[in-house]
Design a protein around this motif. Structure first.
Motif, PDB file in Angstrom:
ATOM      1  N   ASN A  10       0.770  -1.296  -0.026  1.00 29.14           N
ATOM      2  CA  ASN A  10       0.038   0.128  -0.045  1.00 29.14           C
ATOM      3  C   ASN A  10       0.846   1.266   0.219  1.00 29.14           C
ATOM      4  N   MET A  71      -3.812   1.882   7.770  1.00 30.02           N
ATOM      5  CA  MET A  71      -4.414   1.230   6.786  1.00 30.02           C
ATOM      6  C   MET A  71      -6.003   1.601   6.637  1.00 30.02           C
ATOM      7  N   LEU A  72      -6.751   1.630   7.703  1.00 29.27           N
ATOM      8  CA  LEU A  72      -8.081   2.047   7.720  1.00 29.27           C
ATOM      9  C   LEU A  72      -8.210   3.591   7.471  1.00 29.27           C
ATOM     10  N   ALA A  75      -7.648   3.875   3.442  1.00 28.69           N
ATOM     11  CA  ALA A  75      -8.639   3.606   2.788  1.00 28.69           C
ATOM     12  C   ALA A  75      -9.753   4.706   2.503  1.00 28.69           C
ATOM     13  N   LEU A  79     -10.897   7.185  -0.655  1.00 31.90           N
ATOM     14  CA  LEU A  79     -12.191   7.186  -1.241  1.00 31.90           C
ATOM     15  C   LEU A  79     -12.727   8.795  -0.877  1.00 31.90           C
ATOM     16  N   TRP A 156      -7.885   1.786  -4.953  1.00 36.18           N
ATOM     17  CA  TRP A 156      -6.756   1.288  -4.102  1.00 36.18           C
ATOM     18  C   TRP A 156      -7.216   1.303  -2.616  1.00 36.18           C
ATOM     19  N   ALA A 157      -8.252   1.855  -2.238  1.00 39.78           N
ATOM     20  CA  ALA A 157      -8.963   1.838  -0.815  1.00 39.78           C
ATOM     21  C   ALA A 157      -9.179   0.290  -0.576  1.00 39.78           C
ATOM     22  N   GLY A 158      -9.547  -0.693  -1.454  1.00 41.49           N
ATOM     23  CA  GLY A 158      -9.918  -1.928  -1.232  1.00 41.49           C
ATOM     24  C   GLY A 158      -8.601  -2.751  -0.721  1.00 41.49           C
ATOM     25  N   ALA A 160      -6.157  -1.245   0.794  1.00 46.58           N
ATOM     26  CA  ALA A 160      -5.743  -0.751   2.182  1.00 46.58           C
ATOM     27  C   ALA A 160      -6.443  -1.688   3.302  1.00 46.58           C
ATOM     28  N   VAL A 161      -7.899  -1.915   3.084  1.00 45.17           N
ATOM     29  CA  VAL A 161      -8.712  -2.557   3.793  1.00 45.17           C
ATOM     30  C   VAL A 161      -8.146  -4.165   3.886  1.00 45.17           C
TER      31      VAL A 161
END
Length: 379
Positions: A10, A71-72, A75, A79, A156-158, A160-161
Motif C-alpha cells: 500500500n 491502513m483504515l 482507505a 475514497l 486502492w482503498a480496497g 488498504a482494507v
C-alpha cells in the motif's frame, strides 16, 4: 510477514497511479499547471510532515494497532479524494500521512519479529510491486470508465482494507497489541547522531531521486511523443524491473565485503541511468527505464535494510526510521517539486536531469561513508 507485505504493497499505488495519468487528471478534473504540480508532489510532502506520528503513537498503543489504524485511514482518504471533489488535495495529503505512519513503523515492526535479510527484502520488494500495480492498472481501468481517473484511484482503498485484515486477526489472537509499558529514555551520543545523520542522508537522496523520476518521467516521456498507455506501461516496468534487486540487496547487509563495493556503486549507476534516459532513442527507452528502475529500487531496499540492520533494537529502529524517513521524504517532496518547477520555469528537461545526476553522485559518496559506521543503540 503477511501483514508486513500487505502494508508494504500500500505504500506506492496512491502515488504512482496519479503520476501515470497526470495529463488526463488535469483535463478530467479541470486542474491548472500549479495544481497538477502540487498534486504530484503532495503525497511526498505529506510523508515528510507526518513522519513522527507513527512512532509516537506506537510507543503508547503498539506498532500493530497503529499499523491497523493507518491502513483504515488510508482507505478512507483514498475514497474521500475521489468522491468529494473539494477534498482532492486534502484527501491526497491525508493518504500520504497514513502511508507515512505505516512506512516509518515497518522497520520497527520487522525488527520486533526478528525478520531475516530475505524477509526484509520481501517487504521492501512489495513497495515496488505496489508501485507497479498502481501504474499498470490506472490506464486500462480509466479507459474502461470513459477516461475517468477517479475510479482507478479509488480502487486502492480496497487494498488498504485488505492489509488491515491480518493486522486485525493478529491483534485478536494476541488479545491486545504488545505495548511498550514504560517509555524508555532515549540516549543520543555523538557517534549515534553521526550515524543517524548519514542514514537520513542516504534515505533522503534516494527518495528524492525515486519520487522525482516517478513523478516527472511520464511527462518527460510525453514530451518525446510517448502515448498515455505507453507511459503507464513504462512507469509500471520501472517498478517491476526493481523487484529482484530490491529483494537481494538487503541480503548484502550481512556481507560487509560485498556491501562495501555494491552500496556506493548504486548512486553512480543511478547517475548513469539518468543520463541514458535523457539521451535515449525511442527504441532504447524500455531497456533504459528498466535499468534505471532496477538500480533505484535497489537503493531504496538498501536504505530500508540499513535502518533495520544498523539499529540495535526495535525502539531504536522506530526512532531512526522516523528521523530518516521523515527528513528523507521532506527532502524528496521539496526536491521533486523543485525539479518540476525547474522544468516549468526553463521549458527544458536538461537542467532537471543535471540536478538529479548530481544528487545521485552525492548519494554514492554518502552511502560509502554510512555503511562503515557502527550500529546505533538509543536505549
Amino acid at each position: 510477514m503477511v501483514a508486513a507485505i500487505l502494508v508494504a504493497l500500500n505504500m506506492r499505488p496512491a502515488v504512482t497511479s496519479v503520476a501515470a495519468v497526470l495529463d488526463d487528471a488535469a483535463r478530467v478534473l479541470g486542474l491548472g499547471p500549479i495544481e497538477v504540480t502540487v498534486l504530484a508532489a503532495l503525497p511526498v510532502i505529506a510523508f515528510g510532515a507526518s513522519a513522527p506520528i507513527g512512532p509516537r503513537l506506537a510507543r503508547s498503543f503498539g506498532a500493530e494497532r497503529v499499523l491497523l489504524w493507518s491502513m483504515l485511514t488510508l482507505a478512507v482518504a483514498l475514497l474521500l479524494r475521489v468522491l468529494v471533489p473539494v477534498l482532492l488535495l486534502p484527501g491526497t495529503f491525508l493518504a500520504g500521512a497514513a502511508i507515512m505512519a505505516a512506512g516509518t513503523l515497518l522497520p520497527q515492526y520487522l525488527k520486533s519479529i526478528r525478520a531475516t535479510g530475505l524477509q526484509v527484502g520481501l517487504s521492501s520488494m512489495s513497495f515496488g510491486v505496489g508501485a507497479a500495480l498502481g501504474a499498470a492498472v490506472v490506464v486500462p481501468v480509466s479507459t474502461l470508465t470513459g477516461g475517468d481517473v477517479r475510479v482507478p484511484w479509488g480502487l486502492w482503498a480496497g487494498l488498504a482494507v485488505l492489509a488491515a485484515v491480518p493486522l486485525l486477526v493478529r491483534l485478536q489472537v494476541r488479545g491486545r497489541d504488545a505495548r511498550t509499558g514504560s517509555k524508555p529514555t532515549l540516549r543520543f551520543t555523538r557517534a549515534s547522531v553521526t550515524t543517524i545523520v548519514l542514514l537520513t542522508a542516504v534515505f533522503s537522496l534516494q527518495a528524492m531521486l525515486y519520487f522525482a523520476v516517478t513523478a516527472w518521467m511520464p511527462q518527460f516521456l510525453a514530451s518525446h511523443g510517448h502515448g498515455t498507455a505507453e507511459r503507464g506501461g513504462l512507469l509500471s516496468w520501472f517498478s517491476v524491473a526493481g523487484f529482484v534487486p530490491t529483494l537481494l540487496i538487503p541480503l548484502l547487509t550481512s556481507r560487509p565485503q560485498v556491501l562495501r563495493w555494491v552500496a556506493p556503486a548504486l548512486g553512480a549507476l543511478i547517475a548513469a541511468g539518468l543520463c541514458a534516459l535523457f539521451l535515449a532513442q525511442p527504441s532504447e527507452v524500455v531497456w533504459v527505464v528498466g535499468g534505471l528502475g532496477a538500480v533505484q529500487s535497489a537503493a531504496f531496499g538498501l536504505a530500508i535494510a540499513l535502518i533495520v540492520s544498523m539499529s540495535a533494537d526495535p525502539v531504536t529502529a522506530g526512532v531512526v526510521s522516523a528521523i530518516a524517513q521523515g527528513a528523507g521524504y521532506a527532502v524528496a517532496g521539496i526536491g521533486s517539486l523543485l525539479i518540476g518547477l525547474l522544468h516549468s520555469g526553463t521549458g527544458r528537461w536538461a537542467p532537471s536531469f543535471a540536478v538529479m545526476v548530481a544528487v545521485a553522485l552525492v548519494l554514492s559518496a554518502v552511502t560509502a561513508y554510512a555503511i562503515r559506521r557502527p550500529r546505533v543503540s538509543l536505549t
